[in-house]
Design an enzyme around this catalytic site. Structure first.
Site, PDB file in Angstrom:
ATOM      1  N   TYR A   1       0.928   2.159   5.487  1.00 13.67           N
ATOM      2  CA  TYR A   1       0.809   2.068   6.949  1.00 13.67           C
ATOM      3  C   TYR A   1       0.548   3.431   7.587  1.00 13.67           C
ATOM      4  CZ  TYR A   1       3.001  -2.571   6.458  1.00 13.67           C
ATOM      5  OH  TYR A   1       3.314  -3.860   6.112  1.00 13.67           O
TER       6      TYR A   1
ATOM      7  N   HIS B   1       3.976  -3.549  -2.952  1.00 13.90           N
ATOM      8  CA  HIS B   1       3.232  -4.104  -1.823  1.00 13.90           C
ATOM      9  C   HIS B   1       2.393  -5.331  -2.211  1.00 13.90           C
ATOM     10  CE1 HIS B   1       1.729  -2.640   2.356  1.00 13.90           C
ATOM     11  NE2 HIS B   1       1.780  -3.951   2.310  1.00 13.90           N
TER      12      HIS B   1
END
Length: 267
Positions: free
Chosen positions: A43, A101
């Site tokens: 992110y 992830h």
């Protein structure tokens, strides 16, 4: 709404144009009452999230910080590098949860990544280890090859993709379900006539109905917003869905909107 049922997704859209928004959004969320902050190395906002944690009046022990290991850091040694980098960016001695992830099954690295995470947990750098976007076969492989199931699986889940089969697997193995993009494509949810009808019945909004649906199904939704008023509305709502409501919402099933973990490659 209790803050252990709703988390805050820190990847707010406005932050992509102005990274400072990541800090102000996370700080606002903490001040409003959120206690779970969901971030990830990919992110590129962990510096700002760490600043918010340092600046808030909320005690660190009351905050759950989750990060994720991206595809480019999968592998035994790479995973350890990823966590150290996240800790440095967050300026924290440990994270409360770390997730893989994406499984990236074609890379054949997620088991080695998992082994590294077990070691980092045992060393105190991570409190809880889990995964994101894993299918039952990926979860089972982790258990078969390491003897340990993830504590968390964070997945795409919303009324159009309820993940019933996966949630049943989670229940069997005591895996907590978290939902990224819990509102799917939000505009679709707001305009959906079934959700609008349920919302009208309860004198509330379609968004509140969807979040209540998540809570009923035992999933922790992670809505993201940089607007304090929306953050507050997403956390503090009072909706009790009945059997008729739940049947109607479950009937909206259409299938996955976003990437398929069986084949998605993300680094």
């Amino acid at each position: 709404m209790r803050s252990d049922l709703i988390g805050f997704g820190t990847l707010v859209q406005a932050g992509k144009d102005d990274p400072e928004v990541y800090r102000t959004a996370a700080l606002s969320a903490l001040d409003i009452g959120y206690r779970t902050l969901d971030t990830a190395l990919r992110y590129e906002n962990e510096v700002q999230v760490g600043q918010a944690i340092a600046q808030t009046d909320v005690a660190r022990e009351d905050i759950t910080v989750t990060t994720k290991i991206p595809g480019r850091f999968q592998g035994y040694h790479e995973a350890k590098t990823s966590i150290i980098r996240s800790l440095n960016d967050l300026k924290l001695p440990f994270v409360d949860a770390a997730l893989i992830h994406w499984p990236l099954p074609d890379q054949h690295k997620y088991v080695d990544t998992w082994r590294a995470m077990i070691e980092m947990r045992d060393a105190g750098l991570i409190r809880t280890i889990g995964v994101s976007n894993f299918l039952p076969e990926h979860l089972q492989r982790l258990a078969d090859e390491t003897g340990e199931m993830p504590a968390i699986n964070q997945v795409e889940m919303h009324p159009y993709f309820g993940q019933a089969e996966l949630r049943e697997f989670h229940t069997k193995y005591d895996i907590a379900t978290q939902a990224w993009s819990p509102l799917g494509r939000t505009a679709d949810m707001i305009d959906d006539p079934v959700l609008a009808k349920v919302a009208e019945k309860h004198a509330t909004t379609p968004v509140a109905v969807v979040l209540a649906w998540h809570v009923h199904h035992g999933s922790m939704p992670l809505p993201a917003s940089s607007h304090p008023e929306r953050q507050r509305a997403n956390l503090f709502f009072d909706v009790e869905l009945d059997t008729e409501d739940l049947t109607a919402i479950d009937g909206l099933e259409r299938g996955r909107i976003y990437q398929d973990p069986a084949e998605h490659e993300e680094f």
